[in-house]
Design a protein around this motif. Structure first.
Motif, PDB file in Angstrom:
ATOM      1  N   ILE A 206      85.581  22.539  52.463  1.00 20.17           N
ATOM      2  CA  ILE A 206      84.372  21.633  51.841  1.00 20.17           C
ATOM      3  C   ILE A 206      84.882  20.423  51.819  1.00 20.17           C
ATOM      4  N   ASP A 207      86.111  20.265  51.241  1.00 22.07           N
ATOM      5  CA  ASP A 207      86.718  18.851  51.186  1.00 22.07           C
ATOM      6  C   ASP A 207      86.750  18.152  52.459  1.00 22.07           C
ATOM      7  N   GLY A 208      86.950  18.966  53.551  1.00 21.70           N
ATOM      8  CA  GLY A 208      86.998  18.565  54.973  1.00 21.70           C
ATOM      9  C   GLY A 208      85.484  17.915  55.325  1.00 21.70           C
ATOM     10  N   ILE A 209      84.412  18.704  54.816  1.00 19.65           N
ATOM     11  CA  ILE A 209      83.028  18.387  55.165  1.00 19.65           C
ATOM     12  C   ILE A 209      82.725  17.144  54.680  1.00 19.65           C
ATOM     13  N   LEU A 210      83.120  16.952  53.350  1.00 20.89           N
ATOM     14  CA  LEU A 210      82.959  15.751  52.534  1.00 20.89           C
ATOM     15  C   LEU A 210      83.384  14.588  53.221  1.00 20.89           C
ATOM     16  N   ARG A 211      84.655  14.806  53.630  1.00 20.71           N
ATOM     17  CA  ARG A 211      85.438  13.752  54.295  1.00 20.71           C
ATOM     18  C   ARG A 211      84.525  13.233  55.803  1.00 20.71           C
ATOM     19  N   VAL A 212      84.116  14.457  56.425  1.00 14.44           N
ATOM     20  CA  VAL A 212      83.190  13.941  57.607  1.00 14.44           C
ATOM     21  C   VAL A 212      81.972  13.266  57.149  1.00 14.44           C
ATOM     22  N   GLN A 213      81.264  13.661  55.913  1.00 12.44           N
ATOM     23  CA  GLN A 213      80.345  12.943  55.470  1.00 12.44           C
ATOM     24  C   GLN A 213      80.520  11.519  55.074  1.00 12.44           C
ATOM     25  N   GLU A 214      81.863  11.412  54.727  1.00 18.65           N
ATOM     26  CA  GLU A 214      82.170  10.145  54.132  1.00 18.65           C
ATOM     27  C   GLU A 214      82.284   9.338  55.599  1.00 18.65           C
TER      28      GLU A 214
ATOM     29  N   VAL B 152      80.619   9.706  58.525  1.00 22.50           N
ATOM     30  CA  VAL B 152      79.184   9.922  59.054  1.00 22.50           C
ATOM     31  C   VAL B 152      78.325   8.664  58.062  1.00 22.50           C
ATOM     32  N   GLY B 153      78.522   8.720  56.893  1.00 22.72           N
ATOM     33  CA  GLY B 153      77.777   7.774  56.122  1.00 22.72           C
ATOM     34  C   GLY B 153      78.294   6.237  56.055  1.00 22.72           C
ATOM     35  N   HIS B 154      79.461   5.897  56.411  1.00 18.52           N
ATOM     36  CA  HIS B 154      79.913   4.737  56.660  1.00 18.52           C
ATOM     37  C   HIS B 154      79.994   4.163  57.955  1.00 18.52           C
ATOM     38  N   GLU B 155      79.517   5.188  59.087  1.00 20.17           N
ATOM     39  CA  GLU B 155      79.798   4.729  60.152  1.00 20.17           C
ATOM     40  C   GLU B 155      78.870   3.484  60.796  1.00 20.17           C
ATOM     41  N   ASP B 156      79.464   2.475  61.546  1.00 22.10           N
ATOM     42  CA  ASP B 156      78.668   1.391  61.799  1.00 22.10           C
ATOM     43  C   ASP B 156      77.679   1.926  63.014  1.00 22.10           C
ATOM     44  N   LEU B 157      76.758   1.394  63.064  1.00 22.21           N
ATOM     45  CA  LEU B 157      75.625   1.727  64.131  1.00 22.21           C
ATOM     46  C   LEU B 157      76.073   1.540  65.600  1.00 22.21           C
ATOM     47  N   ARG B 158      76.679   0.576  65.375  1.00 23.52           N
ATOM     48  CA  ARG B 158      77.238  -0.120  67.139  1.00 23.52           C
ATOM     49  C   ARG B 158      78.354   0.786  67.595  1.00 23.52           C
TER      50      ARG B 158
ATOM     51  N   ALA C 267      75.794  25.087  52.054  1.00 29.65           N
ATOM     52  CA  ALA C 267      74.323  24.541  52.003  1.00 29.65           C
ATOM     53  C   ALA C 267      74.044  23.555  50.854  1.00 29.65           C
ATOM     54  N   ARG C 268      74.798  23.664  49.951  1.00 32.70           N
ATOM     55  CA  ARG C 268      74.595  22.471  48.818  1.00 32.70           C
ATOM     56  C   ARG C 268      74.649  21.225  49.424  1.00 32.70           C
ATOM     57  N   PHE C 269      75.593  21.050  50.603  1.00 35.03           N
ATOM     58  CA  PHE C 269      75.803  19.987  51.092  1.00 35.03           C
ATOM     59  C   PHE C 269      74.961  19.428  52.344  1.00 35.03           C
ATOM     60  N   GLY C 270      74.049  19.996  52.493  1.00 32.44           N
ATOM     61  CA  GLY C 270      72.795  19.887  53.485  1.00 32.44           C
ATOM     62  C   GLY C 270      73.456  20.498  54.696  1.00 32.44           C
ATOM     63  N   SER C 271      74.234  21.381  54.925  1.00 30.24           N
ATOM     64  CA  SER C 271      74.844  21.773  56.084  1.00 30.24           C
ATOM     65  C   SER C 271      74.371  23.202  56.536  1.00 30.24           C
ATOM     66  N   GLU C 272      73.250  23.706  55.650  1.00 25.93           N
ATOM     67  CA  GLU C 272      73.131  25.148  55.885  1.00 25.93           C
ATOM     68  C   GLU C 272      72.444  25.665  57.153  1.00 25.93           C
ATOM     69  N   ARG C 273      72.063  24.559  57.977  1.00 20.68           N
ATOM     70  CA  ARG C 273      71.775  24.736  59.204  1.00 20.68           C
ATOM     71  C   ARG C 273      72.604  25.006  60.215  1.00 20.68           C
ATOM     72  N   VAL C 274      73.355  26.198  60.223  1.00 22.95           N
ATOM     73  CA  VAL C 274      74.426  26.430  61.228  1.00 22.95           C
ATOM     74  C   VAL C 274      73.772  26.708  62.684  1.00 22.95           C
ATOM     75  N   SER C 275      74.097  25.722  63.730  1.00 23.59           N
ATOM     76  CA  SER C 275      73.240  26.000  64.923  1.00 23.59           C
ATOM     77  C   SER C 275      74.260  26.611  65.853  1.00 23.59           C
TER      78      SER C 275
ATOM     79  N   ALA D 114      70.722   9.272  55.682  1.00 23.78           N
ATOM     80  CA  ALA D 114      69.996  10.606  55.983  1.00 23.78           C
ATOM     81  C   ALA D 114      71.043  11.215  56.919  1.00 23.78           C
ATOM     82  N   ARG D 115      71.936  10.899  57.753  1.00 21.27           N
ATOM     83  CA  ARG D 115      72.778  11.782  58.524  1.00 21.27           C
ATOM     84  C   ARG D 115      73.723  12.618  57.790  1.00 21.27           C
ATOM     85  N   LYS D 116      74.394  11.696  56.818  1.00 24.32           N
ATOM     86  CA  LYS D 116      75.383  12.506  56.302  1.00 24.32           C
ATOM     87  C   LYS D 116      75.262  13.640  55.221  1.00 24.32           C
TER      88      LYS D 116
END
Lengths: 175, 194
Positions: B161-169, B171-177, B74-82, B44-46
């Motif tokens: 985009i490559d950098g964002i995909l690495r951030v997604q990686e 985020v997706g694999h981060e341990d909750l603790r 926006a294709r990668f779920g990051s269209e909401r620039v805040s 969900a996060r990534k």
């Protein structure tokens, strides 16, 4: 009658005589020098005189001449007569050991930030300035970065070597 | 004029009209699906990272291209620039950071809620770049921890985009603790945070 450099010069010499030196006209712009303690008197005269009317301070900056012993720092005023569209340049020199110069803020409001900038980069101490502190650099800075007293970059430094920038093994074309 | 890169020359048909993210590993049966919580939270996060662009110079122009229709982040779920740090997950530092700006970057980082990530875009944000001088911060990692560095001066939008995909990686694999671990606290302490 247009205001020529000759008229300005005659007027100034009439008032200050031998106190003003180093008269030059590079690219047609009148420039001269005086003792640093005279700066407010000269500026006030240039401002008040009905013929001269230099009432706009275009620029104020400093220059560091490290080899000019006893007169290392030059403070340069660029003045503009907006009515006649005539400019002039006025320099004073101060020793770097005691860089005290009278502040022109009372005469030109524009001098306030310019003097802070000059203090920030060259360490000229403007006596009488209402708020003489750094304006562009961080306040914790302990040196005056535009003085010519720092060594050039060490060519052997390793914190920014080619390897870190993906240029390892690439020979520049001009070698 | 179209640029002569692969996806402009080779007319590749779409495999599917809409791509969706595949479900995480788990056990599936009639009416139930079980998986690790961290995988689902990570999923969900990534795919819904809200970026906060901290754009100070020319890299910001590349970032605008990245957000616009051609490269379309926006294709990668990051269209909401805040533009408020309190809502964002990813701080993108885009461009030269002067030393005088460093406390501002740090304050923006502190205002973000955990979990937060940082991407340094371009040579200046990563290392000071060509501005090897008294007034420029030599890399934002001197004031805040950085997760992904994108090199280039400026980097092309594809690189970002490559950098964002690495951030997604990450985020997706981060341990909750992870954010409660001693190691993370130690890292924060090296930056004088908390």
């Amino acid at each position: 009658m247009a205001l020529t450099n000759e008229i300005i010069r005659t007027k100034l010499i009439e008032k200050f005589g031998e106190e003003l030196t180093s008269w030059e006209e590079p690219y047609g712009m009148l420039s001269f020098t005086s003792d640093k303690n005279l700066n407010l008197k000269v500026l006030q005269f240039l401002y008040d005189d009905n013929t001269l009317q230099f009432r706009f301070l275009t620029d104020l900056c400093a220059v560091h001449y490290p080899d000019n012993t006893g007169k290392e720092l030059a403070v340069v005023y660029h003045l503009h007569n907006l009515r006649e569209n005539v400019r002039l340049r006025y320099k004073i020199f101060t020793p770097i050991a005691k860089p005290d110069v009278f502040s022109a803020t009372a005469l030109y409001s524009a001098a306030n930030w310019m003097e802070r900038e000059t203090y920030d980069f060259f360490g000229v101490n403007f006596v009488g300035h209402p708020n003489l502190k750094r304006i562009l650099n961080i306040e914790e800075m302990e040196y005056f970065p535009l003085r010519k007293e720092y060594p050039l970059e060490d060519q052997k430094r390793t914190d920014k070597d080619n390897e870190m920038f993906g240029r390892e093994g690439i020979t520049p074309a001009f070698v | 004029m179209a640029r002569p890169v692969q996806y402009n020359i080779i007319n590749k048909p779409l495999e599917k009209p809409i791509s969706i993210v595949s479900s995480p590993e788990g056990y599936e049966g009639q009416g139930y699906f079980s998986s690790r919580l961290s995988d689902i939270v990570g999923l969900a996060r990534k795919n819904s990272i809200w970026p906060l662009p901290f754009a100070t110079s020319c890299c910001g122009i590349e970032f605008m291209a990245l957000m616009a229709s051609h490269y379309d982040l926006a294709r990668f779920g990051s269209e909401r620039v805040s533009f408020t740090p309190r809502q964002c997950d990813l701080l993108m530092v885009i461009g030269t950071i002067a030393k005088k700006m460093a406390p501002v970057v740090k304050q923006v980082y502190l205002q973000m809620a955990e979990p937060r990530w940082v991407l340094a875009m371009g040579a200046c944000a990563s290392s000071g770049g060509i501005f090897d001088t008294y007034s420029v911060l030599q890399g934002i990692d001197q004031v805040i921890p950085v997760d992904v560095y994108v090199p280039g001066c400026p980097p092309r939008p594809e690189a970002v985009i490559d950098g964002i995909l690495r951030v997604q990686e990450l985020v997706g694999h981060e341990d909750l603790r992870r954010r409660h671990s001693d190691k993370y606290k130690e890292l924060m302490e090296t930056y004088g945070i908390q």
